[in-house]
Design an enzyme around this catalytic site. Structure first.
Site, PDB file in Angstrom:
ATOM      1  N   GLU A   1       0.816  -1.218   0.000  1.00  0.00           N
ATOM      2  CA  GLU A   1       0.000   0.000   0.000  1.00  0.00           C
ATOM      3  C   GLU A   1       0.850   1.268   0.000  1.00  0.00           C
ATOM      4  O   GLU A   1       0.378   2.338   0.385  1.00  0.00           O
ATOM      5  CB  GLU A   1      -0.929  -0.008   1.216  1.00  0.00           C
ATOM      6  CG  GLU A   1      -1.925  -1.155   1.225  1.00  0.00           C
ATOM      7  CD  GLU A   1      -2.816  -1.136   2.443  1.00  0.00           C
ATOM      8  OE1 GLU A   1      -3.756  -0.325   2.476  1.00  0.00           O
ATOM      9  OE2 GLU A   1      -2.564  -1.928   3.369  1.00  0.00           O
TER      10      GLU A   1
ATOM     11  N   SER B   1      -6.617  -2.273   1.443  1.00  0.00           N
ATOM     12  CA  SER B   1      -6.889  -1.664   0.136  1.00  0.00           C
ATOM     13  C   SER B   1      -7.405  -2.678  -0.871  1.00  0.00           C
ATOM     14  O   SER B   1      -7.158  -2.546  -2.071  1.00  0.00           O
ATOM     15  CB  SER B   1      -5.634  -0.955  -0.408  1.00  0.00           C
ATOM     16  OG  SER B   1      -5.298   0.139   0.389  1.00  0.00           O
TER      17      SER B   1
ATOM     18  N   TYR C   1      -9.252   4.658  -4.878  1.00  0.00           N
ATOM     19  CA  TYR C   1      -8.200   5.682  -4.909  1.00  0.00           C
ATOM     20  C   TYR C   1      -8.027   6.415  -6.242  1.00  0.00           C
ATOM     21  O   TYR C   1      -7.357   7.436  -6.280  1.00  0.00           O
ATOM     22  CB  TYR C   1      -6.856   5.045  -4.541  1.00  0.00           C
ATOM     23  CG  TYR C   1      -6.866   4.372  -3.195  1.00  0.00           C
ATOM     24  CD1 TYR C   1      -7.023   5.111  -2.026  1.00  0.00           C
ATOM     25  CD2 TYR C   1      -6.748   3.000  -3.078  1.00  0.00           C
ATOM     26  CE1 TYR C   1      -7.045   4.509  -0.776  1.00  0.00           C
ATOM     27  CE2 TYR C   1      -6.757   2.376  -1.834  1.00  0.00           C
ATOM     28  CZ  TYR C   1      -6.914   3.143  -0.698  1.00  0.00           C
ATOM     29  OH  TYR C   1      -6.937   2.530   0.533  1.00  0.00           O
TER      30      TYR C   1
ATOM     31  N   ARG D   1     -10.924   2.989  12.007  1.00  0.00           N
ATOM     32  CA  ARG D   1     -12.113   2.968  11.152  1.00  0.00           C
ATOM     33  C   ARG D   1     -12.626   1.539  11.064  1.00  0.00           C
ATOM     34  O   ARG D   1     -11.878   0.620  10.692  1.00  0.00           O
ATOM     35  CB  ARG D   1     -11.776   3.464   9.746  1.00  0.00           C
ATOM     36  CG  ARG D   1     -12.976   3.860   8.900  1.00  0.00           C
ATOM     37  CD  ARG D   1     -12.594   4.059   7.445  1.00  0.00           C
ATOM     38  NE  ARG D   1     -12.439   2.777   6.771  1.00  0.00           N
ATOM     39  CZ  ARG D   1     -11.423   2.483   5.954  1.00  0.00           C
ATOM     40  NH1 ARG D   1     -10.444   3.356   5.747  1.00  0.00           N
ATOM     41  NH2 ARG D   1     -11.363   1.299   5.376  1.00  0.00           N
TER      42      ARG D   1
ATOM     43  N   ASP E   1     -15.163  -1.195   9.360  1.00  0.00           N
ATOM     44  CA  ASP E   1     -15.893  -1.434   8.123  1.00  0.00           C
ATOM     45  C   ASP E   1     -17.013  -2.445   8.353  1.00  0.00           C
ATOM     46  O   ASP E   1     -16.813  -3.469   9.019  1.00  0.00           O
ATOM     47  CB  ASP E   1     -14.947  -1.961   7.040  1.00  0.00           C
ATOM     48  CG  ASP E   1     -13.913  -0.927   6.628  1.00  0.00           C
ATOM     49  OD1 ASP E   1     -14.121   0.269   6.889  1.00  0.00           O
ATOM     50  OD2 ASP E   1     -12.885  -1.327   6.031  1.00  0.00           O
TER      51      ASP E   1
ATOM     52  N   GLU F   1     -13.830  -5.523   9.282  1.00  0.00           N
ATOM     53  CA  GLU F   1     -12.445  -5.329   9.716  1.00  0.00           C
ATOM     54  C   GLU F   1     -12.283  -3.971  10.387  1.00  0.00           C
ATOM     55  O   GLU F   1     -13.154  -3.111  10.307  1.00  0.00           O
ATOM     56  CB  GLU F   1     -11.474  -5.458   8.548  1.00  0.00           C
ATOM     57  CG  GLU F   1     -11.675  -4.448   7.440  1.00  0.00           C
ATOM     58  CD  GLU F   1     -10.731  -4.704   6.268  1.00  0.00           C
ATOM     59  OE1 GLU F   1      -9.613  -4.144   6.285  1.00  0.00           O
ATOM     60  OE2 GLU F   1     -11.106  -5.447   5.341  1.00  0.00           O
TER      61      GLU F   1
ATOM     62  N   ASN G   1      -9.438  -0.807  10.768  1.00  0.00           N
ATOM     63  CA  ASN G   1      -8.224  -0.178  10.255  1.00  0.00           C
ATOM     64  C   ASN G   1      -7.658   0.741  11.326  1.00  0.00           C
ATOM     65  O   ASN G   1      -8.366   1.623  11.809  1.00  0.00           O
ATOM     66  CB  ASN G   1      -8.549   0.637   9.000  1.00  0.00           C
ATOM     67  CG  ASN G   1      -9.139  -0.211   7.899  1.00  0.00           C
ATOM     68  OD1 ASN G   1      -8.426  -0.767   7.089  1.00  0.00           O
ATOM     69  ND2 ASN G   1     -10.463  -0.328   7.873  1.00  0.00           N
TER      70      ASN G   1
ATOM     71  N   GLY H   1      -6.656   5.500   5.558  1.00  0.00           N
ATOM     72  CA  GLY H   1      -6.206   6.439   4.544  1.00  0.00           C
ATOM     73  C   GLY H   1      -6.566   7.877   4.883  1.00  0.00           C
ATOM     74  O   GLY H   1      -7.586   8.150   5.516  1.00  0.00           O
TER      75      GLY H   1
END
Length: 315
Positions: free
Chosen positions: A18, A146, A216, A255, A257, A270, A272, A276
């Site tokens: 990443e 990602s 992205y 974060r 999800d 998951e 994070n 990002g």
């Protein structure tokens, strides 16, 4: 403001798959911090050594690294040894959250909803996996982000190729029951009882395909923040995000999800711990909906920088 934080390192780039996303995140964070007079400097652990980091004279660092060797607890352990305050979760929480299999085990122990799963290796009986989980399912390398190496499998004959793709990244692979529905994500700030969820972001990707390109690069993906959900469901999902974050021992920011199925049941996918911070990123969207600018978000995260492991007693 620069006097409060001293000399700040923004760690970006790195050597994970990443890297390119991290370069964008770090540049955004660096620009935000310098715009308010903070003495911030970019530092790329993918090109500079830990010796260079120790000698850089930083008073604290903002971790804008994603993936292995930046988000997985390894760097956090090194920063603890250097006694250099850093943003985000500590070594243990970072390591747990980076491992999607261990994350699910912790959540299941805490009675948090997460889709059923199996672990795939070269010797796995794929027929048994399908019989246990059902189709469709999602194949993921458990230590990547990602959407790298991720495949949706709708037929048994597709499973072997999906496994081989994911196995480029990991030895053990996660096979997870596919949840059809709305894709949601919830930023979280703080620590322990003070952890608070920010407004929910709904991700509406073309054909539901929120892959690397739609994350992205392209502008085809739509984002709705706050997500259009009734008040009770919104509170339920935000509370689940906070509980999932605390269960892993996360702090600073993160974060969670989710997938929301057709019966409005939320499923955790998951966590994070170094999300990002690009122009397409989701945490800044949630922060904006809560009245927090990108710059304010970066400063708030930086202010939470700390060492998480107690220093050894003086000799």
């Amino acid at each position: 403001m620069s006097e409060n934080f001293g000399r700040v390192g923004v760690l970006y780039g790195g050597c994970s798959a990443e890297r390119e996303v991290s370069l964008m995140s770090g540049q955004g964070v660096h620009a935000a911090l310098t715009s308010v007079g903070i003495d911030a400097h970019l530092f790329d652990p993918g090109k500079q050594s830990l010796v260079d980091l120790a000698n850089a004279g930083f008073d604290r660092v903002f971790i804008a690294l994603h993936g292995r060797y930046g988000e997985d607890g390894t760097l956090q352990g090194a920063l603890e040894l250097l006694q250099l305050p850093y943003t985000g979760s500590g070594p243990l929480a970072s390591s747990l959250a980076m491992d999607k299999i261990m994350t699910k085990r912790v959540w299941l122990e805490q009675n948090l909803p997460t889709p059923g799963f199996a672990i795939l290796t070269e010797s796995s009986d794929l027929d048994e996996v399908v019989a246990a989980i059902g189709l469709p399912l999602i194949i993921k390398p458990p230590h990547e982000g990602s959407t790298l190496g991720v495949t949706k499998v709708g037929k048994l004959e597709e499973l072997s190729a999906a496994y081989r793709l994911a196995a480029r990244y990991d030895a053990e692979i996660l096979a997870e029951r596919f949840i059809s529905g709305r894709e949601l994500t919830v930023p979280v700030l703080g620590k322990g009882k003070s952890a608070r969820a920010l407004p929910i972001v709904e991700i509406v990707a073309p054909q539901g395909n929120y892959d690397y390109e739609h994350k992205y690069v392209s502008n085809d993906t739509q984002y709705v923040c706050p997500a259009k959900l009734d008040t009770a469901l919104t509170r339920e999902i935000m509370t689940l995000a906070e509980r999932a974050y605390v269960a892993l021992g996360c702090e600073g920011w993160g974060r969670a999800d989710f997938m929301l199925d057709a019966d409005d049941r939320p499923w955790l996918l998951e966590m994070n711990t170094s999300p990002g911070m690009t122009s397409h990123s989701l945490v800044p969207m949630g922060a904006k909906a809560a009245g927090m600018s990108y710059v304010d978000l970066c400063v708030t995260i930086l202010a939470s920088a700390s060492c998480k492991v107690l220093a050894p007693p003086a000799a």
